[in-house]
Design an enzyme around this catalytic site. Structure first.
Site, PDB file in Angstrom:
ATOM      1  CD  GLU A 154      -0.554   4.538  -9.338  1.00 55.09           C
ATOM      2  OE1 GLU A 154      -0.337   5.235 -10.353  1.00 55.09           O
ATOM      3  OE2 GLU A 154      -0.680   3.301  -9.382  1.00 55.09           O
ATOM      4  CG  ASP A 157      -4.039   1.192  -5.320  1.00 55.63           C
ATOM      5  OD1 ASP A 157      -2.855   1.494  -5.088  1.00 55.63           O
ATOM      6  OD2 ASP A 157      -4.629   1.535  -6.354  1.00 55.63           O
TER       7      ASP A 157
END
Length: 392
Positions: A138, A80
């Site tokens: 995350e 991400d």
């Protein structure tokens, strides 16, 4: 097998960089990584592996079945981006306005994809199985690891390893640590409710800004006066929302921030003292308050045996690009890889990625960048760990 892997990785180095640059140009925020997930899954489509998509959200789990019986090891990389407008002067700059890869997750994904491809090509020699965990989200609690674990990504897994590229560490260095390596994190939001009024008549009001200001100062005494100096803790108030008119006494303000600790005992102490100060504040200033106080990422604790395996394997491999393998002090940043380590023994370690030229920026900075030579180093370091793991 390790020599074959290292040779294959050298041959695939340029593709690794190409993948990283593509991902860098197309970042997606936590829990919104639909296209990135599809891109990763497409990479494995015609390969001799089992692929599960939409694991715990946008997670992709790839299982490489070895030709010989043995244990199962998992390797994890996150993918991400962050809500940051990129200012780095690179030709592969983010094409998604307001979103960029400012933490190296594009590099994590690129190295692991190519390492996985190399491992697939030698899988008949593997004395066990390898599970590749491509994890979303995350950066944003509750994080992507929890949902992937709940969706079975660690089923049958004996051990797990992960790498983080570090822009402030010298390229060519690998950093490891057994035991507590990264801090646990807590979040708080407080609304302090007073009585508003006119600035010319404060005695008829109950100033929430004054009460909140006292709290800001008092909260810092938690660390300075309630925590053992040999323990680690931080209390950060990152937002103080008290904007209003210059001659109006605000009836309420909101504070928001986070807490970092390196043990569950210290985490509990900070929460207790935090709430004690708020209770005293309510009595002293005759205010009320609403509190949200939650714990998210736990302390990241590396397994002693698996961490020893990491340092031994990388030193033993004698990889030319790796100049030093160093024990590192604990870090105050948090990482949801900690959830995997609560389930199975493993180790999380760092690979230096400091750029060769120009200024060096920390993670989450709009000018963040990495030395792309760190990608091949990460891939080879993890290859050495995998080879040593199956050899043992």
């Amino acid at each position: 097998m390790l020599n074959q892997l290292l040779q294959k990785l050298d041959e695939k180095k340029e593709r690794m960089i190409e993948i990283r640059r593509y991902l860098h140009q197309h970042p997606e925020l936590s829990f919104e990584e639909e296209k990135t997930s599809q891109y990763i899954a497409e990479f494995y489509k015609d390969k001799d592996v089992k692929v599960r998509t939409n694991v715990g959200g946008y997670g992709v789990v790839v299982t490489i079945e070895g030709g010989l019986p043995g244990k199962t090891v998992a390797l994890r990389a996150d993918f991400d981006g962050l809500p940051i407008t990129e200012e780095a002067d690179v030709p592969f700059k983010s094409q998604n306005p307001g979103v960029m890869h400012a933490c190296g997750h594009d590099g994590h994904t690129a190295y692991l994809m190519i390492l996985a491809e190399a491992l697939i090509e030698v899988k008949d020699q593997l004395k066990g199985n390898i599970v590749i965990l491509h994890q979303p989200a995350e950066e944003t609690p509750p994080g992507g690891a929890i949902a992937m674990i709940e969706d079975g990504c660690l089923d049958g897994v004996d051990n797990v390893f992960g790498i983080h590229l570090m822009s402030l560490a010298n390229t060519g260095e690998v950093h490891y640590r057994a035991g507590e390596m990264q801090a646990g994190r807590s979040y708080f939001k407080v609304k302090i409710q007073g009585i508003g009024g006119h600035g010319s008549a404060p005695h008829t009001s109950n100033d929430s800004i004054v009460a909140a200001s006292h709290f800001v100062v008092a909260a810092q005494t938690i660390v300075s006066r309630r925590i053992n100096p040999f323990d680690m803790a931080t209390v950060t108030i990152g937002s103080f929302d008290g904007k209003g008119s210059f001659n109006i006494i605000k009836d309420s303000v909101e504070l928001e921030g986070d807490v970092r600790t390196m043990s569950n005992e210290v985490r509990a102490t900070v929460e207790t003292e935090f709430k004690r100060i708020l209770a005293g504040l309510a009595q002293e200033f005759d205010i009320t308050y609403d509190l949200i106080y939650s714990h998210d990422y736990p302390v990241l604790v590396n397994d002693e045996e698996m961490t020893e395996l990491v340092s031994k394997a990388i030193n033993k491999a004698d990889i030319p690009e790796i100049k030093a393998v160093l024990e590192t002090p604990p870090a105050s940043a948090s990482e949801d890889f900690a959830y995997y380590l609560q389930k199975v023994p493993g180790s999380f370690f760092y690979v230096g990625a400091k750029p060769e030229d120009g200024p060096v920026y920390p993670h989450h900075h709009p000018k963040f960048t990495i030395n792309e030579n760190s990608l091949i180093i990460a891939a080879k370091a993890m290859a050495a760990v995998v080879a040593e793991y199956f050899e043992q």
